[in-house]
Design a protein around this motif. Sequence first.
Motif, PDB file in Angstrom:
ATOM      1  N   THR A 136       0.887  -1.062   0.037  1.00 13.32           N
ATOM      2  CA  THR A 136       0.003   0.022  -0.073  1.00 13.32           C
ATOM      3  C   THR A 136       1.004   1.138   0.087  1.00 13.32           C
ATOM      4  N   LEU A 137       0.779   2.212  -1.047  1.00 16.69           N
ATOM      5  CA  LEU A 137       1.312   3.364  -1.206  1.00 16.69           C
ATOM      6  C   LEU A 137       0.337   4.531  -1.131  1.00 16.69           C
ATOM      7  N   TYR A 138       0.556   5.389  -0.063  1.00 15.67           N
ATOM      8  CA  TYR A 138      -0.384   6.526   0.154  1.00 15.67           C
ATOM      9  C   TYR A 138       0.366   7.852  -0.074  1.00 15.67           C
ATOM     10  N   ASP A 139       0.214   8.856  -0.779  1.00 14.21           N
ATOM     11  CA  ASP A 139       0.764  10.022  -0.634  1.00 14.21           C
ATOM     12  C   ASP A 139       2.137  10.029  -0.485  1.00 14.21           C
ATOM     13  N   THR A 157      -2.479  -1.272  -3.823  1.00 13.33           N
ATOM     14  CA  THR A 157      -3.152  -0.116  -3.589  1.00 13.33           C
ATOM     15  C   THR A 157      -2.092   0.868  -3.676  1.00 13.33           C
ATOM     16  N   ILE A 158      -2.218   1.867  -4.669  1.00  7.27           N
ATOM     17  CA  ILE A 158      -1.713   3.088  -4.964  1.00  7.27           C
ATOM     18  C   ILE A 158      -2.666   4.147  -4.728  1.00  7.27           C
ATOM     19  N   ASN A 159      -2.318   5.133  -3.835  1.00  5.63           N
ATOM     20  CA  ASN A 159      -3.185   6.320  -3.663  1.00  5.63           C
ATOM     21  C   ASN A 159      -2.396   7.728  -3.668  1.00  5.63           C
ATOM     22  N   ASN A 160      -2.713   8.624  -4.603  1.00  2.00           N
ATOM     23  CA  ASN A 160      -1.982   9.899  -4.693  1.00  2.00           C
ATOM     24  C   ASN A 160      -0.413   9.863  -4.722  1.00  2.00           C
ATOM     25  N   CYS A 161      -0.006   8.885  -5.802  1.00  2.00           N
ATOM     26  CA  CYS A 161       1.425   8.867  -6.175  1.00  2.00           C
ATOM     27  C   CYS A 161       1.566   9.107  -7.332  1.00  2.00           C
ATOM     28  N   GLU A 162       1.585  10.414  -7.778  1.00  2.27           N
ATOM     29  CA  GLU A 162       1.669  11.072  -9.075  1.00  2.27           C
ATOM     30  C   GLU A 162       2.754  10.722  -9.982  1.00  2.27           C
TER      31      GLU A 162
END
Length: 552
Positions: free
Chosen positions: A434-437, A455-460
């Motif tokens: 899981t990678l967040y921000d 899960t990848i969240n907000n890693c542009e």
Amino acid sequence: MHYIFDRSSANQTESFIHCICTLPNMQQLDLSHNEYHLRIPGSARRLRKLDLRGCNNVSGLPKYEGKMNGIIAEQLHRLPYFSVYAHGTECWSNLYLLEPINPWRLHIEMLENVQCTEEANRINLSRKQKITELTLEWTRDANRCVEDMELLRELVPPTSLTEFMIDGYSSVDFPGWLMNISNYLPNLGRIVMWDLPKCTHLPPLAQLPNLRVLTLKGMENLEEWNTTDSTPSGPMFPSLRKVKICYCPKLRIKPQLPRAASWKISGGGNLLTSWGEIAAHTGASSSSSPVCTHLLVQYTDVPMLQWSLLHHVPALSHLRIEFCSDLTSSPQLTRALHSLKSLKLAFQEGPMEWVGELKSLQHLEIQYYWKLEELSDNMRQLTQLQSLTLEECSSLTSLPLWLGELASLKELTVRSCNAIMILPESLTSLQELTLYDCDEIMTVPESLTSLQWLTINNCEKIMTLPESLTSLRRLSINKCPKLEQWCEENYSRWNICEDYCASPDLQENDEERYDGLELVRTLSAPQLLSQSEFLPDWTTCSSVMMEKTSSW
């Protein structure tokens, strides 16, 4: 009334309302939602109905005899919350409005405004057998007309009570019914004693056979908790499960510790350091040790080396430490934590070498450790570690290659660690990532051949995924526009069914963090990638979720 009265003139409102009430056929008067100071005259007793909803500045309410069904007051419409107000120069408050009601929950605040003990006696609180939850609250440092213990003596709760909270009580001692609490409140399962600054002792709580949760907070002068309380034959606190003690700096527990599974100690130095001497003075054996499996310690300047408590909780499996200034440990202390399975450290700055000595550790969370620059090398001894969470570790620039040596490590979560640019290629056994921000991470390692959940969240900066994720079964992408675009372009030939559902990482009590339902695309795997030569062979992937960042 908006054009008749001066905002500050209670005398004008009293005179005007009196004139209305004395009209020959007047029976009902609606004064609801009036922002002016209303002083109600005695002539209002003639009314059959008086509506005071939304009037928060009322004084002089006449003392009605019998039932008060004709008064529709804001105080009653706010139930279970009831605020006590004194009425000008009169010798009574509005407490009597509670006489006819019998709710299941009642919270009486501003009890310092009660003018005499007869008011409390009149409402017959002990006869309101529907009440199961009761809070009695005084405002700290406010002037009193009645001494708190004298008032509490008349506010005997009903025997139906299962939850009781007393807040802001300023007397040193307690009335007789509270010192014989098991006879008056035999069904009590939860008690909260909050902000009792002068109290030096506790009621005999060990007498309560059904007590499950006990909270003591803001009792600056409480020095001793006698856990025996002259208890008759039988175990002390037979049902106790959770104890929370916050900001009771002088408190010591004697002669034994209650056997509760979950403890929270916040701002309590004596509780951390005096357990050893308690055991020494009482000759307590391991059979009488507390069955404490979960412990949270917060807000203490006492060095961890002095936490003798940790030597007397052999069953401890979950430890959480927050806002503690000195976590220097010792070999003796880490040996005492031989049963520890889960450790969470938050808002700390001190050394972490001792963590590597906790050989039984399975779950480790490190949060808001802003000065942490690297994981201690001796943490490679954590061969039983199954999950690792790193959050808000802004100085952490990389993860060590030896993480791959931890064969039991299956879950890795990295949140808001913005200095980390790459993840190690050694994580071949990892099953959930899981990678967040994480602003600087650019790639997902190719070596994650065992990964099942990503899960990848907000890693542009992550724009593609590797072809080696052959074991992947679930994928969630949110707020990664370039990665979403890559997925959409490369999945265009797939059989895609669309559905609406909540974010897959939504946890219990996290609704406030999630601002609506996202568009989730679920891919059925059996008929997938044979149509595409350049996509990874995700033939076991049962669902892929791309949560749209734009409105749909």
